[in-house]
Design a protein around this motif. Sequence first.
Motif, PDB file in Angstrom:
ATOM      1  N   ALA A 261       0.859  -1.192   0.000  1.00  0.00           N
ATOM      2  CA  ALA A 261       0.000   0.000   0.000  1.00  0.00           C
ATOM      3  C   ALA A 261       0.889   1.234   0.000  1.00  0.00           C
ATOM      4  O   ALA A 261       1.917   1.280   0.686  1.00  0.00           O
ATOM      5  CB  ALA A 261      -0.919   0.004   1.216  1.00  0.00           C
ATOM      6  N   GLN A 262       0.494   2.216  -0.768  1.00  0.00           N
ATOM      7  CA  GLN A 262       1.256   3.453  -0.873  1.00  0.00           C
ATOM      8  C   GLN A 262       0.308   4.633  -0.744  1.00  0.00           C
ATOM      9  O   GLN A 262      -0.788   4.617  -1.306  1.00  0.00           O
ATOM     10  CB  GLN A 262       1.985   3.513  -2.215  1.00  0.00           C
ATOM     11  N   GLU A 263       0.732   5.653   0.001  1.00  0.00           N
ATOM     12  CA  GLU A 263      -0.136   6.807   0.214  1.00  0.00           C
ATOM     13  C   GLU A 263      -0.163   7.671  -1.051  1.00  0.00           C
ATOM     14  O   GLU A 263       0.881   8.113  -1.534  1.00  0.00           O
ATOM     15  CB  GLU A 263       0.357   7.631   1.409  1.00  0.00           C
ATOM     16  N   ARG A 264      -1.357   7.864  -1.575  1.00  0.00           N
ATOM     17  CA  ARG A 264      -1.564   8.664  -2.783  1.00  0.00           C
ATOM     18  C   ARG A 264      -2.518   9.809  -2.473  1.00  0.00           C
ATOM     19  O   ARG A 264      -3.292   9.752  -1.514  1.00  0.00           O
ATOM     20  CB  ARG A 264      -2.137   7.798  -3.908  1.00  0.00           C
ATOM     21  N   MET A 265      -2.496  10.828  -3.335  1.00  0.00           N
ATOM     22  CA  MET A 265      -3.348  11.992  -3.141  1.00  0.00           C
ATOM     23  C   MET A 265      -4.657  11.799  -3.889  1.00  0.00           C
ATOM     24  O   MET A 265      -4.658  11.470  -5.084  1.00  0.00           O
ATOM     25  CB  MET A 265      -2.645  13.246  -3.635  1.00  0.00           C
ATOM     26  N   GLY A 266      -5.782  12.003  -3.191  1.00  0.00           N
ATOM     27  CA  GLY A 266      -7.083  11.762  -3.776  1.00  0.00           C
ATOM     28  C   GLY A 266      -7.915  13.017  -3.959  1.00  0.00           C
ATOM     29  O   GLY A 266      -7.388  14.130  -4.048  1.00  0.00           O
ATOM     30  N   LEU A 267      -9.219  12.840  -4.018  1.00  0.00           N
ATOM     31  CA  LEU A 267     -10.164  13.929  -4.247  1.00  0.00           C
ATOM     32  C   LEU A 267     -10.013  14.994  -3.169  1.00  0.00           C
ATOM     33  O   LEU A 267      -9.981  14.697  -1.979  1.00  0.00           O
ATOM     34  CB  LEU A 267     -11.593  13.374  -4.244  1.00  0.00           C
ATOM     35  N   GLY A 268      -9.903  16.264  -3.610  1.00  0.00           N
ATOM     36  CA  GLY A 268      -9.774  17.370  -2.679  1.00  0.00           C
ATOM     37  C   GLY A 268      -8.453  17.408  -1.948  1.00  0.00           C
ATOM     38  O   GLY A 268      -8.328  18.106  -0.934  1.00  0.00           O
ATOM     39  N   GLY A 269      -7.453  16.666  -2.435  1.00  0.00           N
ATOM     40  CA  GLY A 269      -6.149  16.638  -1.778  1.00  0.00           C
ATOM     41  C   GLY A 269      -6.119  15.767  -0.536  1.00  0.00           C
ATOM     42  O   GLY A 269      -5.188  15.856   0.263  1.00  0.00           O
ATOM     43  N   LYS A 270      -7.117  14.891  -0.381  1.00  0.00           N
ATOM     44  CA  LYS A 270      -7.170  13.998   0.770  1.00  0.00           C
ATOM     45  C   LYS A 270      -6.400  12.713   0.458  1.00  0.00           C
ATOM     46  O   LYS A 270      -6.703  12.016  -0.507  1.00  0.00           O
ATOM     47  CB  LYS A 270      -8.622  13.670   1.112  1.00  0.00           C
ATOM     48  N   PRO A 271      -5.406  12.343   1.266  1.00  0.00           N
ATOM     49  CA  PRO A 271      -4.626  11.145   0.978  1.00  0.00           C
ATOM     50  C   PRO A 271      -5.403   9.855   1.252  1.00  0.00           C
ATOM     51  O   PRO A 271      -6.317   9.828   2.079  1.00  0.00           O
ATOM     52  CB  PRO A 271      -3.420  11.271   1.920  1.00  0.00           C
ATOM     53  N   PHE A 272      -5.029   8.806   0.544  1.00  0.00           N
ATOM     54  CA  PHE A 272      -5.624   7.487   0.749  1.00  0.00           C
ATOM     55  C   PHE A 272      -4.562   6.438   0.434  1.00  0.00           C
ATOM     56  O   PHE A 272      -3.524   6.735  -0.150  1.00  0.00           O
ATOM     57  CB  PHE A 272      -6.862   7.293  -0.135  1.00  0.00           C
ATOM     58  N   LYS A 273      -4.828   5.211   0.828  1.00  0.00           N
ATOM     59  CA  LYS A 273      -3.919   4.100   0.576  1.00  0.00           C
ATOM     60  C   LYS A 273      -4.300   3.412  -0.734  1.00  0.00           C
ATOM     61  O   LYS A 273      -5.394   2.865  -0.869  1.00  0.00           O
ATOM     62  CB  LYS A 273      -3.970   3.086   1.723  1.00  0.00           C
ATOM     63  N   ALA A 274      -3.401   3.456  -1.710  1.00  0.00           N
ATOM     64  CA  ALA A 274      -3.616   2.766  -2.985  1.00  0.00           C
ATOM     65  C   ALA A 274      -2.869   1.439  -2.953  1.00  0.00           C
ATOM     66  O   ALA A 274      -1.719   1.364  -2.506  1.00  0.00           O
ATOM     67  CB  ALA A 274      -3.121   3.623  -4.141  1.00  0.00           C
ATOM     68  N   TYR A 275      -3.529   0.381  -3.424  1.00  0.00           N
ATOM     69  CA  TYR A 275      -2.970  -0.970  -3.347  1.00  0.00           C
ATOM     70  C   TYR A 275      -2.454  -1.418  -4.712  1.00  0.00           C
ATOM     71  O   TYR A 275      -3.065  -1.142  -5.749  1.00  0.00           O
ATOM     72  CB  TYR A 275      -4.029  -1.949  -2.837  1.00  0.00           C
ATOM     73  N   LYS A 276      -1.323  -2.134  -4.684  1.00  0.00           N
ATOM     74  CA  LYS A 276      -0.741  -2.678  -5.904  1.00  0.00           C
ATOM     75  C   LYS A 276      -0.086  -4.021  -5.574  1.00  0.00           C
ATOM     76  O   LYS A 276       0.254  -4.282  -4.419  1.00  0.00           O
ATOM     77  CB  LYS A 276       0.312  -1.729  -6.487  1.00  0.00           C
ATOM     78  N   PHE A 277       0.090  -4.839  -6.599  1.00  0.00           N
ATOM     79  CA  PHE A 277       0.887  -6.049  -6.427  1.00  0.00           C
ATOM     80  C   PHE A 277       2.372  -5.674  -6.401  1.00  0.00           C
ATOM     81  O   PHE A 277       2.800  -4.766  -7.109  1.00  0.00           O
ATOM     82  CB  PHE A 277       0.633  -7.036  -7.569  1.00  0.00           C
ATOM     83  N   ARG A 278       3.135  -6.369  -5.584  1.00  0.00           N
ATOM     84  CA  ARG A 278       4.571  -6.127  -5.523  1.00  0.00           C
ATOM     85  C   ARG A 278       5.224  -6.522  -6.840  1.00  0.00           C
ATOM     86  O   ARG A 278       4.895  -7.550  -7.429  1.00  0.00           O
ATOM     87  CB  ARG A 278       5.199  -6.914  -4.381  1.00  0.00           C
ATOM     88  N   THR A 279       6.167  -5.695  -7.276  1.00  0.00           N
ATOM     89  CA  THR A 279       6.893  -5.984  -8.519  1.00  0.00           C
ATOM     90  C   THR A 279       8.401  -5.875  -8.339  1.00  0.00           C
ATOM     91  O   THR A 279       9.144  -6.144  -9.281  1.00  0.00           O
ATOM     92  CB  THR A 279       6.465  -4.994  -9.626  1.00  0.00           C
ATOM     93  N   MET A 280       8.856  -5.476  -7.141  1.00  0.00           N
ATOM     94  CA  MET A 280      10.287  -5.292  -6.925  1.00  0.00           C
ATOM     95  C   MET A 280      10.727  -5.884  -5.584  1.00  0.00           C
ATOM     96  O   MET A 280       9.910  -6.064  -4.685  1.00  0.00           O
ATOM     97  CB  MET A 280      10.660  -3.811  -6.992  1.00  0.00           C
ATOM     98  N   ARG A 281      11.988  -6.164  -5.501  1.00  0.00           N
ATOM     99  CA  ARG A 281      12.561  -6.683  -4.262  1.00  0.00           C
ATOM    100  C   ARG A 281      12.688  -5.550  -3.241  1.00  0.00           C
ATOM    101  O   ARG A 281      13.074  -4.431  -3.582  1.00  0.00           O
ATOM    102  CB  ARG A 281      13.938  -7.294  -4.526  1.00  0.00           C
ATOM    103  N   GLY A 282      12.390  -5.860  -1.990  1.00  0.00           N
ATOM    104  CA  GLY A 282      12.492  -4.853  -0.946  1.00  0.00           C
ATOM    105  C   GLY A 282      11.277  -3.952  -0.909  1.00  0.00           C
ATOM    106  O   GLY A 282      10.376  -4.029  -1.750  1.00  0.00           O
ATOM    107  N   ALA A 283      11.253  -3.080   0.068  1.00  0.00           N
ATOM    108  CA  ALA A 283      10.126  -2.170   0.240  1.00  0.00           C
ATOM    109  C   ALA A 283      10.279  -0.967  -0.679  1.00  0.00           C
ATOM    110  O   ALA A 283      11.391  -0.475  -0.907  1.00  0.00           O
ATOM    111  CB  ALA A 283      10.040  -1.702   1.695  1.00  0.00           C
ATOM    112  N   PRO A 284       9.169  -0.448  -1.253  1.00  0.00           N
ATOM    113  CA  PRO A 284       9.246   0.741  -2.105  1.00  0.00           C
ATOM    114  C   PRO A 284       9.634   1.966  -1.295  1.00  0.00           C
ATOM    115  O   PRO A 284       9.273   2.099  -0.130  1.00  0.00           O
ATOM    116  CB  PRO A 284       7.823   0.864  -2.665  1.00  0.00           C
ATOM    117  N   ARG A 285      10.393   2.865  -1.917  1.00  0.00           N
ATOM    118  CA  ARG A 285      10.799   4.089  -1.243  1.00  0.00           C
ATOM    119  C   ARG A 285       9.811   5.210  -1.539  1.00  0.00           C
ATOM    120  O   ARG A 285       9.411   5.400  -2.694  1.00  0.00           O
ATOM    121  CB  ARG A 285      12.194   4.507  -1.713  1.00  0.00           C
ATOM    122  N   GLU A 286       9.419   5.935  -0.527  1.00  0.00           N
ATOM    123  CA  GLU A 286       8.501   7.051  -0.706  1.00  0.00           C
ATOM    124  C   GLU A 286       9.189   8.162  -1.501  1.00  0.00           C
ATOM    125  O   GLU A 286      10.324   8.528  -1.228  1.00  0.00           O
ATOM    126  CB  GLU A 286       8.058   7.604   0.652  1.00  0.00           C
ATOM    127  N   GLY A 287       8.478   8.677  -2.502  1.00  0.00           N
ATOM    128  CA  GLY A 287       8.992   9.795  -3.281  1.00  0.00           C
ATOM    129  C   GLY A 287       9.954   9.417  -4.377  1.00  0.00           C
ATOM    130  O   GLY A 287      10.487  10.297  -5.060  1.00  0.00           O
TER     131      GLY A 287
END
Length: 410
Positions: A261-287
């Motif tokens: 899950a990665q924090e993404r910006m939604g309607l009105g600038g309100k953040p939400f958790k967007a879900y994806k299948f893993r495609t890389m080794r290790g944890a994704p880096r924010e930004g």
Amino acid sequence: MSALELRLPYRTVKARPFPGLAVGLSLLPSLAAALLVFGPPPWRGEVGVLVGLTLLAHLLAFFATDRMARYPGREVWGLAAFNLLLFTLLLLAVLALGRLYYSRAFLLLATSLAFPLLLLYLHHLPPVRLALLPGGLADRLRSIAKGVRPIEDLEEAEGVVADLHHLDPRALPLLAEASLRGLPILHAAAVYEGYTGRVPLEGGFGEGLLALSEGNRGLYPYFKRPFEVGLVLLFAPLILLLGLLVALLVYLDLGRPVLFAQERMGLGGKPFKAYKFRTMRGAPREGAYAGEEANRVTPLGRFLRRYRLDELPQFWNILKGDMNLIGPRPEQKVLAEAYAREIPLYPLRHAVRPGLTGWAQVEQGYAEGKEETLVKLAYDLYYIKHLSFWLDLRILFKTLWVLLTGFGAK
């Protein structure tokens, strides 16, 4: 000073009602096929119903193609094939559910005749000839448009394109002449949008500020959400089956967990958790941009990204209300906040729900960095300004092409 001639497809410049020529051409394939297969009328009742339903299907295909072709793009033959296939399948569904009479020879012949006639209709009108007056955004149009050449006399033009906010003073006599001749004067920003599919941001942000106020969306935004949720629910069994298969492959490739899950910006600038299948080794880096993480992506991950299969869990975000099926792609919260500091109009993307697919994705593909993000914003503002059922349908059609080709993946 002389003007320049700019030739553009009439649908991207002039909004016209559905013309009678299209209605006439849409009726010809079914009538011609009926004459060849069933002979001259009168036809028995069940044949008449079949011919009538086929006439309706082709009329709807012509109408939908006409509306979808008003947005920028070159895939005209694809639009024609897409709509004929769509409405022919709907026709077959109606015939099957109603247990109505059908003839394979008639349906095949009628559809085969409809395709070239639909292409003929889309190409039958010559392009609109416009006189391009220098200054401001018109100069930008001159640099990106193809086939621009000097025009000797305004009598040859069907309209004049000018940036009235930044008009070259030497072009004032030509503008006065155009007014005396009764030629329509088109704002360069509107023509730019019709040609590129983007809101102009190159010379400043003034046009972008009008993107929300000028949009005429009608009633569509009120039933967009129910329509898209219904569409997702309709295909839910297929999505779930495909998601389970991808989850198994990711588990065998990377182990647990299969989702992140990665924090993404939604309607009105309100953040939400967007879900994806893993495609890389290790944890994704924010930004981090996708291009910076390429060496960590597994071969399976590259395949999933190319065909957007890693985004299947975001159908759950759609059902939850975080996202729409179609809209600007949600950006990482960290990046969205950074872009908002550098690009004043960037928060306007959050005026609508983000989408699983969108106009910028099918036109530009993946973007990273300020310059590419500015182009992406121009596409997103065009979508917000011109939001309509037909634009969404055009995006769905182009998304199918993106899924087949892997266009714009990172």
